[in-house]
Design an enzyme around this catalytic site. Structure first.
Site, PDB file in Angstrom:
ATOM      1  N   CYS A  93       6.001   2.699   1.469  1.00 40.48           N
ATOM      2  CA  CYS A  93       6.510   4.009   1.112  1.00 40.48           C
ATOM      3  C   CYS A  93       5.532   4.857   1.485  1.00 40.48           C
ATOM      4  O   CYS A  93       4.654   4.715   2.416  1.00 40.48           O
ATOM      5  CB  CYS A  93       7.092   3.927  -0.227  1.00 40.48           C
ATOM      6  SG  CYS A  93       5.872   3.543  -1.565  1.00 40.48           S
ATOM      7  N   TRP A  94       5.436   6.044   0.763  1.00 41.74           N
ATOM      8  CA  TRP A  94       4.827   7.201   0.958  1.00 41.74           C
ATOM      9  C   TRP A  94       3.274   6.919   0.565  1.00 41.74           C
ATOM     10  O   TRP A  94       2.128   6.741   1.397  1.00 41.74           O
ATOM     11  CB  TRP A  94       5.245   8.046   0.310  1.00 41.74           C
ATOM     12  CG  TRP A  94       4.040   9.373   0.426  1.00 41.74           C
ATOM     13  CD1 TRP A  94       3.649  10.175  -0.547  1.00 41.74           C
ATOM     14  CD2 TRP A  94       3.614  10.075   1.475  1.00 41.74           C
ATOM     15  NE1 TRP A  94       2.664  11.036  -0.358  1.00 41.74           N
ATOM     16  CE2 TRP A  94       2.655  11.285   1.284  1.00 41.74           C
ATOM     17  CE3 TRP A  94       3.840   9.892   2.946  1.00 41.74           C
ATOM     18  CZ2 TRP A  94       1.921  11.888   1.961  1.00 41.74           C
ATOM     19  CZ3 TRP A  94       2.885  10.655   3.863  1.00 41.74           C
ATOM     20  CH2 TRP A  94       2.253  11.901   3.259  1.00 41.74           C
TER      21      TRP A  94
END
Length: 353
Positions: A93-94
């Site tokens: 993810c981020w």
């Protein structure tokens, strides 16, 4: 939960690379080869963020957990139920936090060898930035120079057909590099995406062989070239195409033929030059567009705008332009471009020999 110690050393070791960020985040940039399986879509991410700020983190986490669970269940049913027990996906993810952690936990509980990318997309982005500072130093560049309309990009493509290493920056940027360089219906990539594809191109090159590239400014449309790459290119050996004005006009009428079908767009793009030319000149160009006097318009644009800009920029920006190898050309048809490319490559080979 497992994290990869050298996440980009061998991405091929993973059967799947799964980006669980929202579609908007994925569209901006992603690890090459990744598929997008968002655990929160764009609207859900905005909803959870609003609850976090306006209500409380606790309420946001409850709603977020429910949405994440629903989305992971849907991805399992629709995309992954056929995967074998030894399936090994890389999930990110981020920042390598809750979103990728949730999917990794579930996948590993099932029995798959799921790996969460430590640091998430930010690790990838830092890798790209660092590599684009270092990698250009490994290459020597042969730079195709020439005034606007000299078919530099087409020459590069013909050089690639001869088996040479070519970095086609304008194709990567989806832009032809001038005020008229937009490609209708083909938007430019985002800056981060452009840099990822640029890194992919550089990683394919052999440092023992030269890389052919076109002389470019610091920006191609709205995209910025990395400073290390610009400096390395500007120190390269220049090969100057000296095409006749008639050949350049004929080439541009073919290469930009879509503007002939979109005269309103052409007129709109030329308005950007209003601060650089007199009212009378701008009006004359708009009149030529309205009358579809294309050869006269192209000739004036070259003589009054592009050629003066070119003559001012080359001596200032390219160290190798002081004494470039020169290649006269009066034919920029496809056959003429192929022949010119062969002359340029042969001249380089002869110099080395």
């Amino acid at each position: 939960m497992s994290a990869s110690p050298q996440p980009f050393a061998d991405l091929a070791a993973y059967e799947e690379i799964i980006d669980v960020r929202s579609p908007a985040e994925f569209a901006e940039d992603h690890i090459p080869g990744a598929i997008n399986c968002p655990v929160l879509d764009d609207a859900q991410r905005a909803e959870v963020g609003t609850i976090y700020k306006q209500v409380s983190p606790f309420e946001a986490k409850k709603i977020g957990a429910a949405l994440v669970a629903e989305n992971i269940a849907r991805h399992l049913r629709e995309r992954f139920l056929d995967q074998p027990k030894d399936w090994k996906p890389l999930i990110y993810c981020w920042r390598g936090g809750n979103r990728s952690g949730s999917m990794t936990t579930i996948f590993r509980a099932i029995g798959w060898k799921a790996v969460q990318l430590d640091g998430g997309y930010k690790t990838w982005r830092n890798h790209v930035v660092a590599q684009l500072e270092q990698l250009p130093q490994r290459f020597s560049f042969n730079v195709i120079c020439g005034a606007t309309g000299s078919a530099k990009t087409r020459i590069l493509q013909a050089i690639a057909d001869l088996g040479e290493q070519v970095l086609d920056l304008e194709t990567l940027a989806s832009h032809k590099g001038s005020v008229l360089g937009i490609l209708p219906g083909q938007p430019q990539p985002r800056q981060k995406r452009f840099e990822t594809t640029l890194l992919q191109a550089l990683e394919r090159f052999d440092p023992a062989r030269p890389v052919w590239v076109e002389a470019e400014s610091r920006k191609i449309g709205q995209l910025h070239l990395p400073e290390a790459l610009i400096q390395r290119i500007r120190g390269g050996a220049c090969f100057n195409v000296e095409a006749t004005l008639a050949a350049r006009v004929a080439f541009l009428l073919t290469d930009y033929d879509y503007f002939l079908q979109l005269p309103d767009l052409l007129g709109e793009r030329l308005e950007v030059l209003r601060s650089m030319h007199s009212r009378e000149t701008m009006q004359r160009w708009q009149t030529l567009i309205a009358a579809a006097h294309w050869p006269a318009l192209v000739r004036e644009l070259l003589e009054l705008h592009y050629d003066p800009l070119y003559s001012r920029s080359q001596d200032r920006n390219f160290a190798g332009f002081g004494a470039p190898a020169s290649f006269p050309a009066d034919d920029l048809s496809p056959a003429g471009i192929s022949a010119l490319a062969a002359r340029i490559v042969y001249s380089r080979t002869a110099q080395i020999a």
